[in-house]
Design a protein around this motif. Sequence first.
Motif, PDB file in Angstrom:
ATOM      1  N   SER A  25       0.858  -1.181   0.000  1.00 40.30           N
ATOM      2  CA  SER A  25       0.000   0.000   0.000  1.00 40.30           C
ATOM      3  C   SER A  25       0.889   1.224   0.000  1.00 40.30           C
ATOM      4  CB  SER A  25      -0.928   0.024   1.214  1.00 40.30           C
ATOM      5  OG  SER A  25      -0.190   0.092   2.401  1.00 40.30           O
ATOM      6  N   GLY A  26       0.420   2.292  -0.598  1.00 42.22           N
ATOM      7  CA  GLY A  26       1.225   3.493  -0.671  1.00 42.22           C
ATOM      8  C   GLY A  26       1.939   3.638  -2.003  1.00 42.22           C
ATOM      9  N   ARG A  27       2.404   2.542  -2.552  1.00 39.29           N
ATOM     10  CA  ARG A  27       3.022   2.504  -3.877  1.00 39.29           C
ATOM     11  C   ARG A  27       2.660   1.172  -4.517  1.00 39.29           C
ATOM     12  NH1 ARG A  27       7.399   5.617  -5.415  1.00 39.29           N
ATOM     13  NH2 ARG A  27       6.887   4.699  -7.441  1.00 39.29           N
ATOM     14  N   THR A  28       2.659   1.136  -5.836  1.00 44.70           N
ATOM     15  CA  THR A  28       2.372  -0.122  -6.512  1.00 44.70           C
ATOM     16  C   THR A  28       3.563  -1.069  -6.408  1.00 44.70           C
ATOM     17  OG1 THR A  28       3.192   0.733  -8.605  1.00 44.70           O
ATOM     18  CG2 THR A  28       0.847   1.019  -8.154  1.00 44.70           C
ATOM     19  N   VAL A  29       3.257  -2.359  -6.401  1.00 44.28           N
ATOM     20  CA  VAL A  29       4.295  -3.365  -6.218  1.00 44.28           C
ATOM     21  C   VAL A  29       5.315  -3.309  -7.350  1.00 44.28           C
ATOM     22  CG1 VAL A  29       3.051  -5.212  -7.428  1.00 44.28           C
ATOM     23  CG2 VAL A  29       4.645  -5.771  -5.567  1.00 44.28           C
ATOM     24  N   SER A  30       4.913  -2.827  -8.514  1.00 45.71           N
ATOM     25  CA  SER A  30       5.831  -2.773  -9.645  1.00 45.71           C
ATOM     26  C   SER A  30       6.952  -1.753  -9.448  1.00 45.71           C
ATOM     27  CB  SER A  30       5.065  -2.437 -10.929  1.00 45.71           C
ATOM     28  OG  SER A  30       4.411  -1.182 -10.816  1.00 45.71           O
ATOM     29  N   ALA A  31       6.802  -0.867  -8.491  1.00 45.07           N
ATOM     30  CA  ALA A  31       7.825   0.155  -8.239  1.00 45.07           C
ATOM     31  C   ALA A  31       9.027  -0.402  -7.486  1.00 45.07           C
ATOM     32  CB  ALA A  31       7.220   1.309  -7.448  1.00 45.07           C
ATOM     33  N   PHE A  32       8.888  -1.585  -6.919  1.00 42.89           N
ATOM     34  CA  PHE A  32       9.904  -2.115  -6.012  1.00 42.89           C
ATOM     35  C   PHE A  32      10.528  -3.406  -6.524  1.00 42.89           C
ATOM     36  CE2 PHE A  32       8.848   0.741  -2.654  1.00 42.89           C
ATOM     37  CZ  PHE A  32       7.472   0.865  -2.657  1.00 42.89           C
ATOM     38  N   SER A  33      11.738  -3.645  -6.056  1.00 44.36           N
ATOM     39  CA  SER A  33      12.235  -5.010  -5.990  1.00 44.36           C
ATOM     40  C   SER A  33      11.685  -5.576  -4.691  1.00 44.36           C
ATOM     41  CB  SER A  33      13.763  -5.039  -5.991  1.00 44.36           C
ATOM     42  OG  SER A  33      14.259  -4.704  -7.258  1.00 44.36           O
ATOM     43  N   MET A  34      11.149  -6.774  -4.775  1.00 48.47           N
ATOM     44  CA  MET A  34      10.484  -7.387  -3.628  1.00 48.47           C
ATOM     45  C   MET A  34      11.196  -8.670  -3.251  1.00 48.47           C
ATOM     46  SD  MET A  34       7.828  -5.342  -3.212  1.00 48.47           S
ATOM     47  CE  MET A  34       6.776  -6.304  -2.121  1.00 48.47           C
ATOM     48  N   ILE A  51      12.755 -10.697  -6.281  1.00 48.85           N
ATOM     49  CA  ILE A  51      12.433 -10.440  -7.686  1.00 48.85           C
ATOM     50  C   ILE A  51      12.683  -8.964  -7.954  1.00 48.85           C
ATOM     51  CG2 ILE A  51       9.966 -10.128  -7.109  1.00 48.85           C
ATOM     52  CD1 ILE A  51       9.355 -11.330  -9.916  1.00 48.85           C
ATOM     53  N   SER A  52      13.457  -8.698  -9.007  1.00 46.35           N
ATOM     54  CA  SER A  52      13.868  -7.326  -9.284  1.00 46.35           C
ATOM     55  C   SER A  52      12.780  -6.531  -9.987  1.00 46.35           C
ATOM     56  CB  SER A  52      15.115  -7.320 -10.159  1.00 46.35           C
ATOM     57  OG  SER A  52      16.285  -7.304  -9.385  1.00 46.35           O
ATOM     58  N   SER A  53      12.711  -5.273  -9.689  1.00 50.99           N
ATOM     59  CA  SER A  53      11.802  -4.375 -10.396  1.00 50.99           C
ATOM     60  C   SER A  53      12.240  -4.260 -11.856  1.00 50.99           C
ATOM     61  CB  SER A  53      11.814  -3.002  -9.738  1.00 50.99           C
ATOM     62  OG  SER A  53      13.105  -2.451  -9.766  1.00 50.99           O
ATOM     63  N   ALA A  54      11.324  -3.972 -12.715  1.00 48.63           N
ATOM     64  CA  ALA A  54      11.533  -3.753 -14.155  1.00 48.63           C
ATOM     65  C   ALA A  54      11.901  -5.041 -14.900  1.00 48.63           C
ATOM     66  CB  ALA A  54      12.594  -2.693 -14.410  1.00 48.63           C
ATOM     67  N   ARG A  99      12.379  -2.755  -1.749  1.00 46.42           N
ATOM     68  CA  ARG A  99      13.382  -1.702  -1.873  1.00 46.42           C
ATOM     69  C   ARG A  99      13.274  -1.112  -3.272  1.00 46.42           C
ATOM     70  NH1 ARG A  99      18.305  -2.343  -4.351  1.00 46.42           N
ATOM     71  NH2 ARG A  99      19.339  -1.116  -2.716  1.00 46.42           N
ATOM     72  N   TYR A 100      13.733   0.110  -3.418  1.00 42.74           N
ATOM     73  CA  TYR A 100      13.875   0.705  -4.731  1.00 42.74           C
ATOM     74  C   TYR A 100      15.207   0.239  -5.313  1.00 42.74           C
ATOM     75  CZ  TYR A 100      10.028   3.793  -3.425  1.00 42.74           C
ATOM     76  OH  TYR A 100       8.802   4.283  -3.042  1.00 42.74           O
ATOM     77  N   GLY A 101      15.249   0.055  -6.611  1.00 38.70           N
ATOM     78  CA  GLY A 101      16.471  -0.431  -7.234  1.00 38.70           C
ATOM     79  C   GLY A 101      16.448  -1.937  -7.387  1.00 38.70           C
ATOM     80  N   LEU A 102      17.608  -2.482  -7.728  1.00 39.63           N
ATOM     81  CA  LEU A 102      17.716  -3.908  -8.005  1.00 39.63           C
ATOM     82  C   LEU A 102      17.566  -4.732  -6.724  1.00 39.63           C
ATOM     83  CD1 LEU A 102      20.682  -3.903 -10.548  1.00 39.63           C
ATOM     84  CD2 LEU A 102      18.228  -4.031 -11.034  1.00 39.63           C
TER      85      LEU A 102
END
Length: 123
Positions: A25-34, A51-54, A99-102
């Motif tokens: 919540s707060g940001r979409t899951v696609s914005a993050f590496s999870m 799993i890395s973003s992008a 996290r943001y980034g890889l």
Amino acid sequence: QVQLVESGGGLVQAGGSLSLSCATSGRTVSAFSMGWFRQAPGKEREFVAAISSATDVTYYADSVKGRFTISRDNPKNTVNLQMASLKPEDTAVYYCVARYGLARRSSVDYDYWGQGTQVTVSS
């Protein structure tokens, strides 16, 4: 404010399967590496999968490779961890991270953590 909420933990017999889900919540899951970490009683927290973003490149700990699968569901805004062939040593509290980034394998690299969900595998 980003929040992560895990669900799907529980009790399962050895050899069984279980799926965990983490909603953001707060940001979409696609914005993050999870990712997922776990911590068993008396042990240090350890990396499970990420799993890395992008790129959606996935990473696994050797102990779960071939048994666990991490995936992202952008329409549902969740990241999932499918666990199969579970062993008693998989028993732990599982934490969803972002996290943001890889994606990274170190817990210190993750900015956001869920509250954890218990997975218990009986022998």
